[in-house]
Scaffold this active site. Structure first.
Site, PDB file in Angstrom:
ATOM      1  N   SER A 182       0.788  -1.225   0.000  1.00  0.00           N
ATOM      2  CA  SER A 182       0.000   0.000   0.000  1.00  0.00           C
ATOM      3  C   SER A 182       0.822   1.278   0.000  1.00  0.00           C
ATOM      4  CB  SER A 182      -0.951   0.014   1.201  1.00  0.00           C
ATOM      5  OG  SER A 182      -0.221  -0.007   2.415  1.00  0.00           O
ATOM      6  N   HIS A 210      -5.464  -4.033  -1.592  1.00  0.00           N
ATOM      7  CA  HIS A 210      -5.291  -3.002  -2.619  1.00  0.00           C
ATOM      8  C   HIS A 210      -5.294  -3.585  -4.030  1.00  0.00           C
ATOM      9  CE1 HIS A 210      -4.504   0.555  -0.077  1.00  0.00           C
ATOM     10  NE2 HIS A 210      -4.085  -0.352   0.791  1.00  0.00           N
ATOM     11  N   LYS A 241     -12.024  -0.223   0.390  1.00  0.00           N
ATOM     12  CA  LYS A 241     -11.190   0.519  -0.551  1.00  0.00           C
ATOM     13  C   LYS A 241     -11.902   0.610  -1.900  1.00  0.00           C
ATOM     14  CE  LYS A 241      -6.960  -0.335   2.003  1.00  0.00           C
ATOM     15  NZ  LYS A 241      -7.619  -0.840   3.231  1.00  0.00           N
TER      16      LYS A 241
END
Length: 393
Positions: A182, A210, A241
């Site tokens: 990340s 991610h 996310k």
């Protein structure tokens, strides 16, 4: 408790401020989107993990409204007693299908997904081989397990092999890595790590927080990206996310998911995902199943931003994804750079120790499908001006 008993905290905070490491948290006064309002000002938002712009998507908002009318707001219990609703089962089935996995379980966050999974798979007398740059939730989950933790050099498969060869006493073994890291935006060589795991008959786990909504066909993640379906035992992820909501997931082989329903402590001892969260996540999965448009736009935006930043002379590290770290070195410079961006209408926070190593402070730019090309051009102009003003370029 007397003031004297917590005086050490004042000293520690003063030291953080002196070193430029004190985190001043901004308050957002608008929906999360490509533009946000802070202190009454509209700013371009390059700070959030809202990769696909779903956090304020009308389809998710409508799904939430309809679900609340039908199911209420909260589940009122842990999943194993009275908190499992038909919405939870539907979400888990659709996530499993989306990820190409045998089964899926949802939890309260990506962090708790790691805290549930690692201690359920290994314990005292076992060994975890962990990438040295793995996320804090993997580190904490590993510590909770009480297994021996063996760190291997970042994305270094040869070092992983060596560490495995050197570790001769163990019960069970687990290899765990982030999929997309990340802070740097680089991708784990999961195909090669998978080969090592298969050679040594070691359980393999990847945290794809991610990668979901970013890598793979239509955002199906790192396992899809490398074509490793059925070969990666455990795929942990987040719904906060790219999915734009809140929650965690674990996808993988059916026996592992069944075991987590019996022994995953955050699943057993914390209330289920709320109705609004679950309904919004369902809408997000359905949207991604229907079209790759948002994922394609995300990568197009990221490619443009990254190319222009590099052309200006910025150091963007080793990123391979829409995460673009603007490497600045010292925390004080990073904080000053972030403040000047803010003054000029761009919200992009400085990242320093302990989130990244000392001397590796940066602005972490998070591209989003919510940005237009005009947004990107405006942000690039601000980065150019601030970079020259502060002598970075």
């Amino acid at each position: 408790m007397t003031d004297k008993a917590i005086a050490w905290i004042d000293d520690e905070i003063a030291a953080l401020k002196s070193a430029g490491l004190f985190n001043r948290i901004r308050t957002i006064e608008s929906p999360m989107d490509g533009h946000v309002t802070i202190d009454g000002r509209s700013l371009l938002n390059f700070c959030a993990n809202n990769y696909l712009g779903l956090a304020n998507h009308p389809r998710l908002r409508t799904a939430v409204q309809q679900a609340v009318e039908k199911y209420g707001v909260g589940p009122g219990a842990v999943r194993t007693i009275a908190g499992t609703m038909s919405l939870h089962i539907e979400l888990e089935q659709k996530l499993a299908a989306f990820k190409g996995a045998e089964a899926c379980i949802t939890l309260q966050s990506g962090f708790t997904a790691n805290l549930a999974t690692i201690p359920a798979l290994v314990g005292r007398g076992d060994v975890i081989f962990s990438d040295e740059l793995n996320h804090a939730s993997i580190i904490d989950g590993s510590r909770l397990s009480r297994a021996k933790i063996v760190r291997y050099n970042h994305n270094d498969v040869d070092d992983l092999r060596q560490k495995i060869a050197e570790t001769t006493e163990y019960g069970r073994r687990l290899i765990v890595t982030d999929g997309v890291f990340s802070m740097d935006g680089d991708i784990a060589p999961l195909d090669k790590i998978c080969e090592v795991a298969e050679e040594h008959d070691i359980l393999l786990m990847v945290d794809d927080a991610h990668g979901e909504g970013v890598l793979g066909n239509g955002g199906r993640g790192i396992v899809d990206h490398f074509g490793l379906h059925g070969r990666v035992d455990v795929e942990v992820g987040t719904l906060s996310k790219a999915f734009g909501v809140m929650g965690g997931l674990v996808a993988g082989k059916q026996p592992i998911i069944d075991w987590l329903r019996q022994r995953g402590r955050p699943f057993l001892f914390s209330s289920a995902l709320t109705v609004p969260d679950t309904a919004a996540c369902l809408a997000a999965v359905e949207l991604l199943q229907e079209s790759t448009e948002l994922v394609d736009r995300l990568w197009s935006n990221a490619a443009l931003f990254k190319k222009e930043m590099q052309n200006m002379g910025f150091d963007t590290g080793v990123t391979q994804t829409p995460i673009v770290p603007v490497m600045l070195g010292e925390a004080t410079l990073a904080q000053k750079f972030s403040q000047r961006l803010f003054d000029e209408g761009v919200f992009a926070m400085a990242i320093g120790f302990p989130t990244v190593p000392r001397g590796k402070a940066r602005i972490r730019v998070m591209n989003s499908a919510a940005h237009s090309h005009d947004d990107l051009e405006q942000a690039l102009d601000v980065f150019n001006r601030v970079g020259k003003e502060l002598g970075v370029i």
